[in-house]
Write a protein that holds these residues in place. Structure first.
Motif, short mmCIF file in Angstrom:
data_model
loop_
_atom_site.label_atom_id
_atom_site.label_comp_id
_atom_site.label_asym_id
_atom_site.label_seq_id
_atom_site.Cartn_x
_atom_site.Cartn_y
_atom_site.Cartn_z
N GLN A 1 30.38 43.69 42.58
CA GLN A 1 29.32 44.71 41.90
C GLN A 1 28.15 43.72 41.41
O GLN A 1 28.39 42.85 40.48
CB GLN A 1 29.97 45.54 40.93
N VAL A 2 27.03 44.04 41.70
CA VAL A 2 25.90 43.13 41.59
C VAL A 2 25.38 44.01 39.98
O VAL A 2 25.20 45.32 39.84
CB VAL A 2 24.66 43.21 42.16
N GLN A 3 25.01 43.07 38.99
CA GLN A 3 24.54 43.83 37.61
C GLN A 3 23.68 42.88 37.17
O GLN A 3 23.59 41.62 37.02
CB GLN A 3 25.80 43.68 36.63
N LEU A 4 22.42 43.52 36.81
CA LEU A 4 21.25 42.78 36.15
C LEU A 4 21.13 43.37 34.83
O LEU A 4 20.95 44.66 34.79
CB LEU A 4 20.05 42.81 36.92
N VAL A 5 21.17 42.68 33.92
CA VAL A 5 21.16 43.07 32.58
C VAL A 5 20.05 42.36 31.69
O VAL A 5 20.00 41.17 31.03
CB VAL A 5 22.41 42.92 31.71
N GLU A 6 18.78 43.29 31.33
CA GLU A 6 18.14 42.69 30.56
C GLU A 6 18.06 43.03 29.03
O GLU A 6 18.72 43.75 28.79
CB GLU A 6 16.61 43.49 30.92
N SER A 7 17.43 41.66 28.58
CA SER A 7 17.36 41.78 26.87
C SER A 7 16.19 40.95 26.59
O SER A 7 15.74 40.34 27.27
CB SER A 7 18.68 40.91 26.55
N CYS A 22 17.37 37.92 32.09
CA CYS A 22 17.94 38.83 32.64
C CYS A 22 19.40 38.05 33.12
O CYS A 22 19.41 37.26 33.71
CB CYS A 22 17.18 39.04 33.82
N ALA A 23 20.27 38.55 32.41
CA ALA A 23 21.91 38.09 32.74
C ALA A 23 22.21 38.70 34.17
O ALA A 23 22.37 39.90 34.18
CB ALA A 23 22.62 38.27 31.68
N TYR A 98 11.63 45.35 33.89
CA TYR A 98 12.53 45.52 34.97
C TYR A 98 13.05 44.18 35.59
O TYR A 98 11.84 43.62 36.06
CB TYR A 98 12.61 46.54 35.92
N CYS A 99 14.21 43.68 35.63
CA CYS A 99 14.71 42.45 36.37
C CYS A 99 14.94 42.89 37.81
O CYS A 99 15.26 44.01 37.95
CB CYS A 99 15.63 41.60 35.68
#
Length: 119
Positions: A1-7, A22-23, A98-99
């Protein structure tokens, strides 16, 4: 599952700086075009920056006209993370950032992080 998490989103004064991160999990950033877009409510999503691989070890970066010279995109392949360094921020930079990951058109998006620049 692909996840892009911005902070890294925050409220800053005009002229200030922020660094977004963007992790990424589920894909390798070194093999994808990675990018940042931004969106203001009621407007279309705007391209901010891309970083994409080449056949060599070099990468190519591209920027939207409104951020050229102020923003810098980079990535850390070991951490599988993409960054956006934003300097000399202006009130018009206020948006949700957004990443994106794509080959090269966008395939995956993060949930976004709010950047607010006060005058």
């Amino acid at each position: 599952q692909v996840q892009l998490v911005e902070s890294g989103g925050d409220t800053v004064q005009a002229g200030g700086s922020l660094r977004l991160a963007c992790a990424v999990s589920g894909l390798t950033v070194s093999t994808f075009t990675m990018g940042w877009y931004r969106q203001v409510p009621g407007e279309e999503r705007e391209f901010v920056a891309h970083i994409r691989p080449t056949w060599s070890t070099a990468v190519v970066t591209e920027y939207g006209d409104s951020v050229k010279g102020r923003f810098t995109i980079s990535k850390d392949n070991a951490k599988n993370t993409v960054y956006l360094q934003m300097n000399n921020l202006k009130p018009e930079d206020t948006a949700v950032y957004y990443c994106m990951a794509g080959r090269p058109t966008p395939d995956y998006w993060g949930q976004g992080t709010q950047v607010t620049v006060s005058s």
